[in-house]
Design an enzyme around this catalytic site. Structure first.
Site, PDB file in Angstrom:
ATOM      1  N   HIS A 268       0.824  -1.217   0.000  1.00 16.32           N
ATOM      2  CA  HIS A 268       0.000   0.000   0.000  1.00 16.32           C
ATOM      3  C   HIS A 268       0.852   1.258   0.000  1.00 16.32           C
ATOM      4  CE1 HIS A 268      -4.304  -0.716   0.059  1.00 16.32           C
ATOM      5  NE2 HIS A 268      -4.082  -1.829   0.720  1.00 16.32           N
TER       6      HIS A 268
ATOM      7  N   GLU B 146      -4.848  -4.367  12.305  1.00 18.43           N
ATOM      8  CA  GLU B 146      -5.997  -4.031  11.460  1.00 18.43           C
ATOM      9  C   GLU B 146      -6.489  -5.301  10.757  1.00 18.43           C
ATOM     10  OE1 GLU B 146      -6.994  -1.119   7.632  1.00 18.43           O
ATOM     11  OE2 GLU B 146      -4.943  -1.766   8.039  1.00 18.43           O
ATOM     12  N   HIS B 147      -5.629  -5.911   9.953  1.00 17.33           N
ATOM     13  CA  HIS B 147      -5.940  -7.172   9.269  1.00 17.33           C
ATOM     14  C   HIS B 147      -5.116  -8.284   9.910  1.00 17.33           C
ATOM     15  CE1 HIS B 147      -7.740  -5.008   5.785  1.00 17.33           C
ATOM     16  NE2 HIS B 147      -6.710  -4.187   5.908  1.00 17.33           N
TER      17      HIS B 147
END
Length: 442
Positions: free
Chosen positions: A265, A333-334
């Site tokens: 990302h 988060e993930h």
């Protein structure tokens, strides 16, 4: 190959373990200081400031008259996007809508707490919400889907997307396709801290909103913090982060494959593979060069920065229990539970915003089309926040109704506690004086 950060967790000092928990946005002091002039300019100058920042900061061809996407631009987007992409967007939208419709709370519930006394909740949509869709390191129609659909399902009457413009002053075509298919027709060409200010204060073109949701850069996060007294800034969603918890039932090359998903990302992302298997760790290290060879140069650069830096790499633990402890301390988060028996591990995980189970559920599928929302809390906020949901777009009102037969008992106990706490008016409202008024009205 480039040296991937490798941490032998059991040998780290307390400070070394704490350092692994830090994210790129942990200290936003420098950003908070820099966003204040931007926020003030938007507050005082409105559209003029938005257009100027669009040109100066986003390097985009925008003017005060082109800040809002036109119907013609929406129509043109459907001609610019390949039919296969539109089909995949629609597939994701269908699943995401189905998930969030199931998640939507009933409009009102009311239960009899004691005979003749009723209490419950009523849910009503928030009047206006802004949806932030980032673009700095790519185009994200998936974020448009994830933010728009639960808002539409919730029934928010005023929805608007804010997203950074491209150099030619356009908005990503697939983002416009996703917006229209999801049910949002208002899109503003503004991003960064100035977008947060625009929807907080309002400008000549941008309508103010009561709330803003969606992930963003440290600039966006800093602006949200600075304006949290003006606008509800929702769950804290900053740069992407992932943790792959792999046991010894999988190949390390698969773990490496999934480790790269969020690492690509941007350089401010965080990505860790945690495993108690040295074999898995070594296989992952060996596989990374082959995976990088299949990726674009831009994404290779981002992911290498993450995996060789302070916010990513491989963490080798001494046991699966130590892996659980690190995951829960990190509160990712993930989280992927990469195992042929993922349910063996699920009960040990208490701190993660999203938990993806097994070898066939990579973050990619969850980000685009599975259904659960992929806008998630970052920077350890998974300890108190959950994923974006329909409930983020509604407000809850408590409902109470006491009938005449039930009133005396409630009045007696309320009168006792009101006197104890020293509230004479509270006590008076449930005293015999009330009975006199009720008799007059009867």
């Amino acid at each position: 190959m480039t040296d991937v950060s490798f941490h032998d967790y059991s040998t780290l000092s307390a400070d070394g373990k704490a350092a692994l928990l830090r994210r790129s946005e942990t200290d936003l002091s420098s950003f908070v200081e820099k966003v204040h002039p931007i926020l003030e300019a938007v507050r005082t100058e409105g559209d003029a400031a938005l257009a100027r920042f669009g040109r100066d900061l986003d390097k985009a061809d925008v003017t005060e008259k082109t800040l809002k996407v036109t119907d013609a631009e929406f129509d043109a987007a459907f001609k610019l996007v390949d039919a296969s992409v539109i089909e995949s967007i629609q597939f994701g939208i269908d699943n995401i809508r189905h998930f969030h419709e199931e998640q939507k709370p009933e409009a009102m519930w009311l239960k009899e707490i004691r005979p003749g006394a009723f209490a419950g909740d009523r849910f009503t949509p928030i009047k206006s919400v802004a949806l932030y869709v980032p673009r700095g390191k790519g185009s994200f129609p998936s974020v448009t889907m994830m933010t728009s659909i639960p808002a539409v399902v919730a029934g928010v009457p005023e929805l608007a997307i804010v997203t950074p413009p491209a150099p030619d002053g356009s908005v990503d075509a697939a983002t416009l396709v996703a917006a229209r298919l999801a049910g949002v027709e208002t899109v503003y060409k503004v991003g960064g801290a100035q977008a947060v200010a625009a929807v907080a204060y309002g400008t000549e073109t941008v309508k103010p909103a009561l709330k803003i949701v969606g992930p963003g850069s440290p600039w966006v996060v800093a602006a949200k913090r600075a304006l949290s007294g003006i606008i509800d800034t929702g769950l804290p969603a900053g740069p992407s982060e992932v943790m792959i918890l792999a046991d010894d039932t999988v190949h390390g090359g698969l773990a490496a494959l999934d480790l790269l998903i969020e690492a690509e990302h941007g350089p401010d992302s965080s990505a860790y593979l945690v495993t108690h298997s040295r074999r898995v760790a070594e296989e992952a290290l060996a596989a990374l060069p082959d995976h990088w060879a299949e990726m674009s140069d831009l994404r290779v650069g981002f992911s290498k920065t993450v995996l060789t830096g302070k916010n990513g790499g491989i963490v080798l633990t001494s046991s699966i229990e130590e892996s659980y402890a690190f995951v829960n301390a990190y509160a990712p988060e993930h989280l992927e539970l990469l195992s042929t028996e993922p349910f063996l591990h699920l009960g040990h995980i208490t701190e993660a915003a999203e938990i993806l189970m097994g070898t066939h559920t990579p973050v990619s599928i969850a980000n685009f089309s599975l259904g659960p929302n992929a806008v998630l809390p970052t920077s350890r906020w998974a300890r108190t926040f959950g994923p974006l949901s329909v409930t983020d777009f509604v407000k809850r009102s408590s409902i109470g109704y006491v009938t005449a037969p039930a009133y005396p008992e409630f009045a007696r106990h309320s009168h006792t506690l009101a006197l104890y706490e020293g509230f004479s008016s509270h006590a008076l409202a449930v005293s015999p004086l009330r009975d006199k008024y009720l008799k007059k009205d009867a």
